[in-house]
Design a protein around this motif. Structure first.
Motif, PDB file in Angstrom:
ATOM      1  N   SER A 105       0.854  -1.181   0.000  1.00 49.37           N
ATOM      2  CA  SER A 105       0.000   0.000   0.000  1.00 49.37           C
ATOM      3  C   SER A 105       0.893   1.234   0.000  1.00 49.37           C
ATOM      4  O   SER A 105       1.683   1.432   0.934  1.00 49.37           O
ATOM      5  CB  SER A 105      -0.914   0.032   1.227  1.00 49.37           C
ATOM      6  OG  SER A 105      -1.693   1.223   1.202  1.00 49.37           O
ATOM      7  N   LYS A 106       0.764   2.045  -1.049  1.00 49.57           N
ATOM      8  CA  LYS A 106       1.572   3.260  -1.103  1.00 49.57           C
ATOM      9  C   LYS A 106       1.008   4.354  -0.204  1.00 49.57           C
ATOM     10  O   LYS A 106       1.686   5.317   0.095  1.00 49.57           O
ATOM     11  CB  LYS A 106       1.724   3.757  -2.536  1.00 49.57           C
ATOM     12  CG  LYS A 106       0.489   4.360  -3.158  1.00 49.57           C
ATOM     13  CD  LYS A 106       0.770   4.891  -4.545  1.00 49.57           C
ATOM     14  CE  LYS A 106      -0.400   5.641  -5.102  1.00 49.57           C
ATOM     15  NZ  LYS A 106      -0.097   6.259  -6.381  1.00 49.57           N
ATOM     16  N   LEU A 107      -0.216   4.193   0.219  1.00 48.60           N
ATOM     17  CA  LEU A 107      -0.853   5.168   1.105  1.00 48.60           C
ATOM     18  C   LEU A 107      -1.082   4.552   2.480  1.00 48.60           C
ATOM     19  O   LEU A 107      -1.345   3.343   2.585  1.00 48.60           O
ATOM     20  CB  LEU A 107      -2.190   5.625   0.512  1.00 48.60           C
ATOM     21  CG  LEU A 107      -2.102   6.337  -0.832  1.00 48.60           C
ATOM     22  CD1 LEU A 107      -3.503   6.610  -1.374  1.00 48.60           C
ATOM     23  CD2 LEU A 107      -1.310   7.620  -0.718  1.00 48.60           C
ATOM     24  N   PRO A 108      -1.020   5.359   3.521  1.00 47.22           N
ATOM     25  CA  PRO A 108      -1.270   4.833   4.866  1.00 47.22           C
ATOM     26  C   PRO A 108      -2.704   4.308   4.994  1.00 47.22           C
ATOM     27  O   PRO A 108      -3.629   4.836   4.383  1.00 47.22           O
ATOM     28  CB  PRO A 108      -1.073   6.043   5.777  1.00 47.22           C
ATOM     29  CG  PRO A 108      -0.323   7.035   4.975  1.00 47.22           C
ATOM     30  CD  PRO A 108      -0.673   6.775   3.546  1.00 47.22           C
ATOM     31  N   TYR A 109      -2.843   3.276   5.782  1.00 49.57           N
ATOM     32  CA  TYR A 109      -4.154   2.704   6.065  1.00 49.57           C
ATOM     33  C   TYR A 109      -4.132   2.140   7.482  1.00 49.57           C
ATOM     34  O   TYR A 109      -3.065   1.954   8.072  1.00 49.57           O
ATOM     35  CB  TYR A 109      -4.509   1.597   5.065  1.00 49.57           C
ATOM     36  CG  TYR A 109      -3.612   0.388   5.167  1.00 49.57           C
ATOM     37  CD1 TYR A 109      -3.983  -0.715   5.938  1.00 49.57           C
ATOM     38  CD2 TYR A 109      -2.385   0.352   4.515  1.00 49.57           C
ATOM     39  CE1 TYR A 109      -3.148  -1.821   6.044  1.00 49.57           C
ATOM     40  CE2 TYR A 109      -1.544  -0.749   4.618  1.00 49.57           C
ATOM     41  CZ  TYR A 109      -1.933  -1.833   5.382  1.00 49.57           C
ATOM     42  OH  TYR A 109      -1.110  -2.924   5.494  1.00 49.57           O
ATOM     43  N   LYS A 110      -5.308   1.896   8.024  1.00 48.11           N
ATOM     44  CA  LYS A 110      -5.401   1.269   9.343  1.00 48.11           C
ATOM     45  C   LYS A 110      -5.480  -0.242   9.140  1.00 48.11           C
ATOM     46  O   LYS A 110      -6.355  -0.732   8.429  1.00 48.11           O
ATOM     47  CB  LYS A 110      -6.646   1.748  10.095  1.00 48.11           C
ATOM     48  CG  LYS A 110      -6.625   3.205  10.471  1.00 48.11           C
ATOM     49  CD  LYS A 110      -5.975   3.402  11.807  1.00 48.11           C
ATOM     50  CE  LYS A 110      -6.113   4.871  12.200  1.00 48.11           C
ATOM     51  NZ  LYS A 110      -5.655   5.130  13.527  1.00 48.11           N
TER      52      LYS A 110
END
Length: 137
Positions: free
Chosen positions: A17-22
């Motif tokens: 995932s190139k973007l932060p996630y929970k």
């Protein structure tokens, strides 16, 4: 342990995932399961900086075909400004960019300092303005 095999296994199950996630446990995560709450290492930060710098440089090269005619210091000024504010922010400096394209570095340097950006970044703007004016690091 075979680090290459271990990394391949983890990549397969974690996914990228190139973007932060929970994550399912609620931790802010990025990449291949990296828990951002643990921070990053200095070497990872330097790697990211180099990637971001390369991205900013390419954006400036693509946006301003005359960029190649500038000396190294003035090229850097534009790249640093794009790095700091994004290309859209840099493009907002229309008078400065026109002056740079025309080789009027005195005006370009002055235009840099009469901006909200200069107030926000303080000494950084002063130093970049001097680089723009003199063409020296």
């Amino acid at each position: 342990m075979d680090n290459a095999k271990a990394a391949a296994y983890i990549r397969r199950y974690e996914g990228f995932s190139k973007l932060p996630y929970k994550c399912p446990t609620g931790h802010l995560t990025i990449g291949y399961g990296h828990n951002l709450e643990n921070g990053i290492s200095a070497s990872a930060a330097l790697f990211i900086l180099q990637e971001d710098l390369t991205r900013a440089e390419q954006a400036v090269k693509d946006a301003f075909p005359w960029w190649w005619k500038l000396d190294d210091a003035r090229q850097f000024v534009l790249v640093d400004m794009a790095f700091n504010m994004g290309l859209a922010g840099l493009k907002g400096f229309k008078k400065m960019l026109t002056a740079v394209e025309q080789g009027d570095y005195q005006t370009a340097a002055k235009e840099m300092l009469v901006s909200k950006w200069a107030v926000q970044v303080g000494r950084r703007a002063v130093e970049l303005s001097k680089m723009m004016q003199k063409g020296e690091w």
